[in-house]
Design a protein around this motif. Structure first.
Motif, mmCIF file in Angstrom:
data_model
loop_
_atom_site.group_PDB
_atom_site.id
_atom_site.type_symbol
_atom_site.label_atom_id
_atom_site.label_comp_id
_atom_site.label_asym_id
_atom_site.label_seq_id
_atom_site.Cartn_x
_atom_site.Cartn_y
_atom_site.Cartn_z
ATOM 1 N N GLN A 109 64.646 42.540 -16.469
ATOM 2 C CA GLN A 109 66.379 42.733 -16.395
ATOM 3 C C GLN A 109 66.761 43.302 -17.473
ATOM 4 N N ARG A 120 66.137 47.000 -17.524
ATOM 5 C CA ARG A 120 67.171 47.618 -16.853
ATOM 6 C C ARG A 120 68.393 47.912 -17.399
ATOM 7 N N ARG A 121 68.727 46.643 -18.287
ATOM 8 C CA ARG A 121 70.137 46.529 -18.977
ATOM 9 C C ARG A 121 70.087 47.738 -20.140
#
Length: 307
Positions: free
Chosen positions: A212, A215-216
């Motif tokens: 996550q 991806r951020r």
């Protein structure tokens, strides 16, 4: 080929009479019309021509004259055909002698971009997928478009660009945004997180990374890389893609059905060594659409890169 006047903007294409080269010329003609440029078509006679003499028993000077005469006839027929298809397009043709890659790269310095086919014959031998192609892509200061036979059948597919946050990536994004705007295409910006095989990232086979967070950070990089270009081209619809796959696979998957794939000649991190390495070879050999290779010093004159 005489040097283009300073006020003349033009797109250059290599032509040798082959089907692949003709596809490249047609692509270049459409792009020249879109840019409001003239089209320059060049046939390079690499002399001496390897292999048997064109006419046994003749001297070298006569052989070269014969080769040039044949090339001029090819270009004359081509110019007539282009005049019928694009009557408002200014077309100039020229036959040059020399090493193919060196001659094309030198002449293209004054052009907006150079367009070549994926393969050739005669005066433009194996201009792509061989040593000549590698030299053209490595030495040409202007953007080089390699026209492949696949791609969006109706020409309405998106424009795909690889983004890694480097200066050369910014030049590629500038080229891609300008092309997408003029041709009214969606822009797909692809950021691939790693060029390592997934199984090599963790020796134990576990997943130590915070996906996550990856991806951020990828989305932040894309937002930063695209911000200035989005302001210049507010009408371009942009789709952002974060891939955990290797760059070659990520770009090839995204380019399926695309109108154009745009990559930088080299980069850093995730898209490093994009040209003349494993990723670039994959693009040139296997991309399902035309491929534009952009250098840091060869940005589109229609839109200088934001550095």
């Amino acid at each position: 080929m005489s040097q283009a006047p300073a006020a003349q903007r033009w797109v250059m294409a290599g032509y040798d009479g082959s089907e692949q080269a003709r596809s490249a010329v047609d692509w270049a003609a459409r792009e020249a019309g879109s840019r409001g440029c003239a089209l320059a078509v060049v046939n390079v006679v690499h002399w001496p021509i390897p292999g048997p003499r064109l006419v046994p028993g003749t001297d070298e000077a006569t052989q070269e004259l014969t080769a040039r005469t044949q090339a001029e006839a090819l270009l004359a027929d081509l110019a007539d055909e282009l005049g019928e298809s694009w009557p408002e397009l200014t077309v100039r043709t020229s036959v040059e002698s020399g090493r193919t890659a060196e001659t094309l790269a030198g002449l293209a310095r004054q052009a907006e971009l150079l367009v070549i086919g994926e393969a050739g014959q005669g005066g433009l031998p194996r201009v792509v997928l061989g040593s000549t192609a590698a030299e053209v892509l490595h030495t040409c200061e202007r953007p080089v478009v390699v026209v492949r036979p696949a791609g969006s059948p109706d020409g309405t597919g998106p424009v795909v660009v690889g983004v890694d946050g480097s200066d050369i990536s910014s030049a590629a994004v500038a080229f891609a945004c300008d092309f997408a705007d003029r041709h009214r295409r969606e822009l797909v910006a692809v950021h691939a997180w790693t060029d390592l095989p997934m199984h090599a990232m963790e020796p134990t086979g576990g997943w130590a990374e915070d996906w996550q967070d990856i991806r951020r950070r990828g989305q932040e990089l894309l937002a930063e890389s695209l911000a200035d270009h989005a302001r210049r081209h507010p009408d371009v619809v942009v789709r952002r893609t974060i891939s955990l796959d290797r760059p070659a696979r990520a770009l090839l998957d995204a380019a399926d059905g695309a109108a154009l794939l745009v990559v930088g000649s080299h980069g850093r991190g995730t898209l490093g060594r994009l040209l003349l390495g494993s990723v670039s070879h994959a693009m040139i050999y296997h991309a399902p659409c035309p491929v534009a290779v952009v250098h840091a010093t060869g940005e589109s004159r229609a839109e200088p890169s934001a550095r």
